[in-house]
Design an enzyme around this catalytic site. Sequence first.
Site, mmCIF file in Angstrom:
data_model
loop_
_atom_site.group_PDB
_atom_site.id
_atom_site.type_symbol
_atom_site.label_atom_id
_atom_site.label_comp_id
_atom_site.label_asym_id
_atom_site.label_seq_id
_atom_site.Cartn_x
_atom_site.Cartn_y
_atom_site.Cartn_z
ATOM 1 N N VAL A 93 0.863 -1.181 0.000
ATOM 2 C CA VAL A 93 0.000 0.000 0.000
ATOM 3 C C VAL A 93 0.897 1.227 0.000
ATOM 4 C CG1 VAL A 93 -2.011 -1.045 1.121
ATOM 5 C CG2 VAL A 93 -0.171 -0.121 2.531
ATOM 6 N N SER A 94 0.350 2.356 -0.460
ATOM 7 C CA SER A 94 1.175 3.544 -0.673
ATOM 8 C C SER A 94 1.394 4.377 0.569
ATOM 9 C CB SER A 94 0.560 4.415 -1.770
ATOM 10 O OG SER A 94 0.494 3.698 -2.984
ATOM 11 N N THR A 95 0.523 4.226 1.562
ATOM 12 C CA THR A 95 0.681 5.017 2.790
ATOM 13 C C THR A 95 0.521 4.118 4.005
ATOM 14 O OG1 THR A 95 -1.661 5.587 3.022
ATOM 15 C CG2 THR A 95 -0.327 7.032 1.641
#
Length: 198
Positions: A12-14
């Site tokens: 996931v990006s964050t």
Amino acid sequence: MPMGNVIGYARVSTIDQNLDSQLDALKKAGAVRVFTDKLSGSTTARPQLQACLAYLNPGDVLAVYSTDRLGRSVGDLIEIVGELREQGIQFKSLTEPFDTTDHGGELFFHIVAAFAQMQRRQISEKTRAGLAAAKARGRLGGRPTVMTPDRVELARRMRGEGKSFDDIALLLGVGASSVKRAIRDRTVITSTPRRAPL
């Protein structure tokens, strides 16, 4: 080659985003181990992806929820999957028709290899075109010089007055190596003996 283990990779990006849906899908697909990254960035900035790729053995299957979890760009994906193919590692996306473990899946590797070859050819052609354009403009490639003719003349005068390369560079707002190179090249050009008139 006998089929090895299914190894999963999720991202996931964050930090705030949740990996649960990817983890559940990968475990349902038979993943015996799943590597996870919770951050954005290039391939080299994802430590668990690097660990995952190092962990895989020939015959293993790298499974991802979707291809955008593996590669952050088409070029990135092509490079990673191309390396997997060379190592005899299979690849599977759980939500897309990319599965090299079935009979038609090998086609995906061939498509990726073709795109990789095309990408390398395009980069090579762009490089050659850039060098040709630079040569036509009197440069042999690389970045444009910061040492304009006026700066070179000023640097030569200050050098003749005994100033150091560092002092000259500071006054001109450039690097000392640029000053040295410009003065050296200028000296070579101006000191080349002329041919006597016929």
